[in-house]
Write a protein that holds these residues in place. Structure first.
Motif, PDB file in Angstrom:
ATOM      1  N   ILE A 141     -19.728  46.924  21.209  1.00 48.90           N
ATOM      2  CA  ILE A 141     -18.408  46.157  21.900  1.00 48.90           C
ATOM      3  C   ILE A 141     -17.457  46.743  20.903  1.00 48.90           C
ATOM      4  N   THR A 142     -16.222  47.514  21.805  1.00 46.69           N
ATOM      5  CA  THR A 142     -15.304  47.871  20.914  1.00 46.69           C
ATOM      6  C   THR A 142     -14.165  46.677  20.805  1.00 46.69           C
TER       7      THR A 142
ATOM      8  N   ARG B 179     -22.393  45.465  33.034  1.00 46.87           N
ATOM      9  CA  ARG B 179     -21.607  45.490  31.889  1.00 46.87           C
ATOM     10  C   ARG B 179     -19.983  45.979  32.106  1.00 46.87           C
ATOM     11  N   THR B 180     -19.933  47.098  33.011  1.00 45.47           N
ATOM     12  CA  THR B 180     -18.692  47.501  33.427  1.00 45.47           C
ATOM     13  C   THR B 180     -18.199  46.920  34.629  1.00 45.47           C
TER      14      THR B 180
ATOM     15  N   LYS C  44     -24.599  51.443  23.138  1.00 43.35           N
ATOM     16  CA  LYS C  44     -23.290  50.963  23.178  1.00 43.35           C
ATOM     17  C   LYS C  44     -22.515  49.927  22.472  1.00 43.35           C
TER      18      LYS C  44
ATOM     19  N   SER D 254     -11.128  46.475  29.174  1.00 43.45           N
ATOM     20  CA  SER D 254     -10.108  46.852  28.033  1.00 43.45           C
ATOM     21  C   SER D 254      -9.007  45.693  27.871  1.00 43.45           C
TER      22      SER D 254
ATOM     23  N   TYR E 284     -20.757  39.461  27.577  1.00 36.51           N
ATOM     24  CA  TYR E 284     -19.561  40.475  27.441  1.00 36.51           C
ATOM     25  C   TYR E 284     -19.954  41.530  28.593  1.00 36.51           C
TER      26      TYR E 284
ATOM     27  N   PHE F 188     -25.031  40.772  26.266  1.00 32.07           N
ATOM     28  CA  PHE F 188     -24.285  41.681  27.288  1.00 32.07           C
ATOM     29  C   PHE F 188     -24.563  40.895  28.630  1.00 32.07           C
TER      30      PHE F 188
ATOM     31  N   SER G  95     -17.640  44.893  30.013  1.00 35.22           N
ATOM     32  CA  SER G  95     -16.703  45.873  29.389  1.00 35.22           C
ATOM     33  C   SER G  95     -15.456  45.806  30.278  1.00 35.22           C
TER      34      SER G  95
END
Length: 701
Positions: free
Chosen positions: A421-422, A381-382, A419, A354, A350, A377, A352
């Motif tokens: 996972i959303t 991440r981002t 954090k 959207s 994963y 992760f 991050s």
């Protein structure tokens, strides 16, 4: 280096070579076997004689006394020959096999390796046939002369290959002189005396008789092993697969693990396209399961580039170690054949980003089934990507073809500050979505994303979603908001069990007020009943539910509709304090219940069984499956009393009784219950570690 240490090194080098071979690193494996050969040839004659005695052999071979060799040399040569064959170095493979035959002319395995190279590597069935025949004769001679007994499995295999190749040789129209030259050459290569081959009757090839369409239909019903054998029968059969490659793909799964396999597939498809430039591949299912994280991204890139825009791949399953969701998104975006996908299942890291799943669905407009599983992760991440490259999928797409969506995270947060996972729900309506599974992620604080997004949703599964609304919040939402869908199956499992007064206080207050004569509150009860009216399956496993809340839910269900109920591992359900009247009130609301799951119940004893089950199960109830697993306090006598009472008093025979990891129950008691015909089937696994199994009855462990 002494003899013992050298011998130990040879064994280790062979093992390393085998490991390289198993993961598809054939060049590295070949280098290891080269080193093993050099070590084996470095021994003196005295050392070799002692070593042969240690291996249980005579100092010198009885049929080759002038030559001494290491006892493991033929094994090394066999492995190296196989590796050369994988690298398409057929001459080197033949040379190794020839050396094996020179050293051990009565060893059947040497002839098998020699013949396999001809048959499967070079597609020369006649030479392979002669080699197999000669090997069989030499094995028989070795048994008669030197009492060397070949392995039975080798005898069976070589006889089967001889019988398999014979028909193709019968149809060969070469002259006797040409056949004689073939025999002479193979005999000279192996330095073996040959015997004259008898003439074979001609057999007509059915490929010449039947139309290609019918032949393809026949081949499509064969398994992969039979198809590989068909490809090496003769050149005509082999060419047929290049003209009609969908024989291999249309009704089968294409399973790939290594870079070498993908390169071979790429080479095969390129040859097909050379013969037919516009050939359209139809692949039912493409599976890639990575065996190592090394060069994984490059391997996947090669896989995606293998196919063209007009190829049709219905199902894509990717199981990766170090590839992130963003990398996969880039691969899919750059290869337009993904537009034809109907099902996709991804296991990845994963990073991050959207709306990842909605960007993915936008790239695959015909997708019906999507499963995304995050196992760890990503190191980065981002990751920022330019969503303009993907078009305005989140604003213009309605994802009308999507029927099943699974968003699952297997990552367990170690601390409360870590954090999550959303998942924020869909940007647009999914009109045809019927199954939604969201597990192990963080949900929005409100369930408004569920309001009008899924008008045809039948199954909703929310499990262990961290830092997310509780069961009380969900019940409060469907109490006040009319859903556009008619749920048939509802699963709600919480990540954290809270006190009932914290979870359900607001919902209970709203429901109590709704019992008044106010029209506004009466409307809320009607909405609540409407939202629950189609439920047949209700799963509150590992949740904060209490008997009071359960009664509220059951009273608002449509009478007789519920068939499956799971109340396992709910600490707030105190069955040992439940009396008969309260139990009867619950069972009166469950007249058509067929499956009841009660694993991990606090205080499940004989008295609990008596009050909650035995006295309430009667002819009106059609219970078929009962799960009482992971209840250590349950005794064999309790189970016997339950099953005999149901049978004798109510004539109820359970279809299945599940008692996994109930250590206090004697297996003999279960055998007796099954023998007496009180239960049709009993499942009892004392070693089972957990009740919830990923992909079976749970999505997060």
């Amino acid at each position: 280096m002494n003899k013992d240490s050298t011998d130990n090194v040879i064994t280790k080098v062979i093992d390393v070579g085998k490991k390289f071979y198993k993961v598809g690193e054939y060049r590295k494996a070949c280098k290891m076997f080269d080193k093993a050969v050099m070590l084996a040839e470095s021994y003196t004659e005295d050392q070799l004689e002692k070593l042969r005695l240690e291996f249980g052999l005579s100092k010198r071979s009885p049929y080759n006394k002038n030559t001494l060799w290491h006892p493991q040399l033929c094994q090394i040569l066999d492995n190296r020959a196989l590796t050369h064959e994988k690298l398409c170095n057929f001459e080197k493979s033949l040379n190794d096999a020839k050396t094996m035959i020179e050293l051990e002319p009565y060893n059947l395995k040497s002839y098998i390796r020699y013949g396999k190279t001809y048959q499967f590597g070079m597609n020369k069935c006649r030479e392979a046939y002669l080699c197999y025949s000669k090997g069989l004769k030499m094995a028989q001679l070795g048994k008669k002369k030197y009492d060397i007994c070949p392995a039975e499995k080798h005898m069976r295999w070589i006889k089967a290959q001889i019988n398999f190749i014979k028909p193709s040789l019968k149809n060969n129209k070469e002259t006797n002189n040409t056949a004689s030259n073939y025999k002479k050459r193979i005999s000279e290569d192996m330095s073996i005396n040959r015997t004259k081959k008898s003439k074979q009757p001609m057999v007509k090839d059915f490929i010449d008789i039947l139309p290609n369409e019918l032949v393809c239909e026949i081949f499509q019903n064969l398994d992969n092993r039979d198809l590989r054998n068909c490809m090496v029968v003769n050149n005509k059969w082999n060419r047929l697969f290049y003209f009609f490659p969908n024989i291999l793909f249309l009704k089968k799964s294409l399973n790939l693990k290594s870079t070498t396999q993908i390169r071979n597939l790429n080479s095969f498809i390129n040859k097909c396209r050379t013969i037919q430039p516009r050939v359209i591949l139809n692949i039912n299912q493409l599976n890639f399961k990575s065996v190592t994280a090394v060069n994984e991204a490059k391997t996947l890139a090669l896989l995606f580039k293998t196919f063209k825009k007009y190829d049709v791949i219905k199902q894509l399953i990717l199981n990766t170690f170090g590839v992130s969701n963003v990398m996969l998104l880039e691969f899919i975006r750059d290869n337009e054949w993904s537009e034809n996908l109907q099902k996709i299942s991804i296991i990845c890291q994963y990073a991050s980003i959207s709306n990842f799943e909605w960007l993915l669905l936008g790239l695959c407009p015909h997708l019906k089934d999507a499963e995304i599983i995050y196992q760890s992760f990503s190191s980065n991440r981002t990751i920022k990507i330019d969503e303009r490259l993907y078009g305005s999928f989140t604003s213009n797409k309605s994802f009308e073809s999507l029927e099943t969506l699974k968003i699952i995270s297997l990552i367990t947060p170690q601390t409360s500050t870590e954090k999550f996972i959303t998942w924020n729900g869909p940007p647009k309506s999914c009109k045809n979505l019927q199954t939604l599974i969201v597990a192990g992620v963080s949900l929005p604080k409100s369930f408004h994303w569920l309001h009008n997004s899924f008008p045809n949703l039948k199954t909703l599964h929310l499990e262990k979603n961290y830092n997310s609304p509780t069961l009380g919040d969900f019940l409060g939402f469907i109490f006040n908001n009319k859903l556009s869908c008619s749920l048939v199956k509802l699963t709600f499992r919480e990540s954290k069990i809270n006190r009932p007064n914290v979870v359900f206080s607001n919902f209970q207050q709203q429901y109590t007020r709704a019992s008044s004569e106010s029209n506004d509150f009466q409307a809320s009860i009607k909405i609540f009943k409407k939202n629950l009216s189609h439920l047949k399956y209700l799963d509150f496993y590992s949740s904060s539910i209490t008997f009071d809340i359960l009664l509220i839910v059951l009273k608002n269900l449509k009478t007789g509709k519920l068939q499956n109920l799971n109340l396992g591992d709910c600490p707030n359900l105190l069955f040992n304090t439940l009396d008969y009247s309260a139990s009867k009130e619950i069972w009166d609301l469950l007249p058509n219940l067929e499956r009841l799951y009660l694993p991990k119940i606090l205080g499940l004893s004989k008295r609990t069984l008596e009050n909650f089950l035995i006295r309430n199960l009667h002819n009106k109830n059609r219970i078929k499956i009962l799960d009482l697993s992971f209840n250590p306090e349950l005794k064999g006598a309790d189970v016997w009393s339950l099953s005999t009472t149901l049978f004798n008093n109510y004539n109820i025979i359970l279809d299945k009784l599940i008692l996994n990891n109930c250590e206090s129950i004697d297996p003999n008691t279960l055998t007796l219950i099954k023998t007496k015909g009180l239960v049709k089937e009993i499942e009892s696994n004392y070693a089972r570690a957990k009740w919830n199994v990923f992909g079976v009855n749970s999505y997060v462990l």
